[in-house]
Write a protein that holds these residues in place. Structure first.
Motif, PDB file in Angstrom:
ATOM      1  N   UNK A 186       0.993  -1.020   0.112  1.00 61.18           N
ATOM      2  CA  UNK A 186      -0.073   0.103  -0.108  1.00 61.18           C
ATOM      3  C   UNK A 186       0.858   0.991  -0.040  1.00 61.18           C
ATOM      4  N   UNK A 187       1.854   1.182   0.558  1.00 62.02           N
ATOM      5  CA  UNK A 187       2.703   2.323   0.824  1.00 62.02           C
ATOM      6  C   UNK A 187       3.473   2.520  -0.486  1.00 62.02           C
ATOM      7  N   UNK A 188       3.991   1.598  -1.048  1.00 64.28           N
ATOM      8  CA  UNK A 188       4.652   1.807  -2.479  1.00 64.28           C
ATOM      9  C   UNK A 188       3.813   2.163  -3.296  1.00 64.28           C
ATOM     10  N   UNK A 205      -7.347  -1.430  -2.077  1.00 62.06           N
ATOM     11  CA  UNK A 205      -6.042  -1.731  -2.491  1.00 62.06           C
ATOM     12  C   UNK A 205      -6.150  -2.465  -3.583  1.00 62.06           C
ATOM     13  N   UNK A 206      -6.955  -3.328  -3.838  1.00 58.79           N
ATOM     14  CA  UNK A 206      -7.109  -4.210  -4.931  1.00 58.79           C
ATOM     15  C   UNK A 206      -7.361  -3.316  -6.245  1.00 58.79           C
ATOM     16  N   UNK A 207      -8.167  -2.231  -6.315  1.00 59.36           N
ATOM     17  CA  UNK A 207      -8.284  -1.295  -7.237  1.00 59.36           C
ATOM     18  C   UNK A 207      -6.902  -0.742  -7.721  1.00 59.36           C
ATOM     19  N   UNK A 208      -6.127  -0.322  -6.650  1.00 60.16           N
ATOM     20  CA  UNK A 208      -4.902   0.472  -6.873  1.00 60.16           C
ATOM     21  C   UNK A 208      -3.862  -0.573  -7.452  1.00 60.16           C
ATOM     22  N   UNK A 209      -3.829  -1.750  -6.923  1.00 60.41           N
ATOM     23  CA  UNK A 209      -2.917  -2.832  -7.654  1.00 60.41           C
ATOM     24  C   UNK A 209      -3.135  -2.934  -9.002  1.00 60.41           C
ATOM     25  N   UNK A 210      -4.538  -3.302  -9.421  1.00 57.20           N
ATOM     26  CA  UNK A 210      -4.875  -3.688 -10.745  1.00 57.20           C
ATOM     27  C   UNK A 210      -4.557  -2.237 -11.639  1.00 57.20           C
ATOM     28  N   UNK A 211      -4.739  -1.179 -11.341  1.00 56.75           N
ATOM     29  CA  UNK A 211      -4.190   0.188 -11.931  1.00 56.75           C
ATOM     30  C   UNK A 211      -3.041   0.114 -12.044  1.00 56.75           C
ATOM     31  N   UNK A 212      -2.010  -0.155 -11.049  1.00 59.30           N
ATOM     32  CA  UNK A 212      -0.660  -0.197 -11.168  1.00 59.30           C
ATOM     33  C   UNK A 212      -0.176  -1.174 -12.199  1.00 59.30           C
TER      34      UNK A 212
END
Length: 330
Positions: free
Chosen positions: A50-52, A71-78
């Motif tokens: 999450x911090x990264x 967190x899942x949304x951000x991971x997928x967008x990343x």
């Protein structure tokens, strides 16, 4: 009110076994082993991820150490931004490797509580009803712990878990906090996309995605507008003005009223006004509820994400609201 209640219940709800081994070393040295952790427990590897993500402007919202929907949304967008496969499993070894490659600064660092942190003023109680907020001199934090947690983009539960037995109201005390250290983009945002279906906000510099945020976007009763609007104002520490024509659920006042600024103001610490009367992108007094509750038609971000977006924007930037059908075609 939700965060105040959560704070009062914190000592009851946090059981030591759930956070055994959670300290700076465990998080800073965390490795992803390929198996996703339970989404109801704080996990060192998820804190690190999450911090990264936050440092690269792919915000997971409130950093709580749990693999929740934001967190899942951000991971997928990343992952998508790095050209990696986007699968049902949001965190993979490939995504983890790409996150680690973004920087090696420690995730958790020491912080010495200052006199300013504990001085306040603080609200003794945050009223539940909007009408009861109008008589307050300011909408401050309710405690040093709430203020410190928000300053470092953390949930109060994660802050408490990292600092067992500490009360956060004593200047000079050293505590462990997360080191967000977001890399500021030198590019100005030229377009913002608000996806109603996925409850997300994307900021683009021409065709490049430079920031991503989980959001609360309207509700069935009070949907967000459609089409393309423009940013017409950007105001930090805004007053909140209630118009009885809004007819918000739970607000009985038939007269307009004004609520003074503060992080616990109904629109938080930032108001980005849009070219449809009464609509905007703004912060919230309840960061844990972003994407998990409804709004009265506006776009709600955490306070720090709203502040971050505001720094990237200028008046006149287009804000496109993506409908369900359009989102499915993309």
């Amino acid at each position: 009110m939700g965060r105040l209640f959560a704070g009062l219940m914190l000592l009851v709800c946090l059981s030591p076994p759930a956070f055994a081994g959670l300290d700076a070393a465990a998080i800073n040295n965390a490795e992803f082993k390929g198996k996703l952790p339970a989404d109801d427990k704080i996990n060192p590897a998820i804190v690190k991820a999450q911090v990264l993500l936050a440092r690269t402007s792919f915000s997971p919202g409130e950093i709580d150490g749990k693999l929740g929907e934001n967190a899942e949304k951000a991971l997928r967008a990343f992952a998508e931004s790095k050209g990696l496969a986007v699968s049902k499993q949001p965190l993979t070894s490939e995504v983890w490797g790409a996150l680690l490659a973004t920087g090696s600064d420690p995730i958790v660092v020491d912080y010495k509580i200052t006199e300013k942190d504990v001085k306040g003023p603080f609200l003794k109680k945050l009223p539940a009803k909007m009408e009861d907020l109008k008589g307050l001199k300011s909408l401050d934090y309710t405690s040093p712990r709430e203020a410190i947690a928000e300053r470092f983009h953390m949930s109060e539960a994660l802050l408490a878990a990292l600092n067992p037995g500490k009360k956060f109201d004593e200047a000079g005390q050293t505590i462990a906090v997360i080191n967000v250290a977001i890399k500021e983009s030198k590019s100005a945002v030229t377009r913002v996309e608000v996806d109603k279906m996925s409850q997300t906000v994307k900021a683009f510099a021409n065709s490049e995605l430079i920031a991503f945020f989980p959001a609360t976007v309207g509700s069935e009763e009070k949907p967000s507008p459609g089409g393309v609007l423009k940013v017409i104002s950007i105001d930090a520490n805004p007053y909140y003005r209630y118009n009885p024509d809004y007819k918000f659920k739970g607000v009985k006042s038939k007269r307009a009223f004004k609520i003074k600024p503060g992080p616990n103001n109904p629109v938080g610490s930032q108001w980005i006004g849009l070219s449809a009367e009464g609509y905007g992108i703004h912060g919230t007094p309840n960061p844990s509820k972003v994407s998990k509750s409804e709004s009265n038609g506006c776009v709600r971000l955490t306070n720090w994400d709203a502040d971050r977006l505001a720094r990237l924007l200028k008046k006149g930037v287009e804000v496109a609201f993506i409908e369900r059908e359009a989102a499915n075609k993309k």
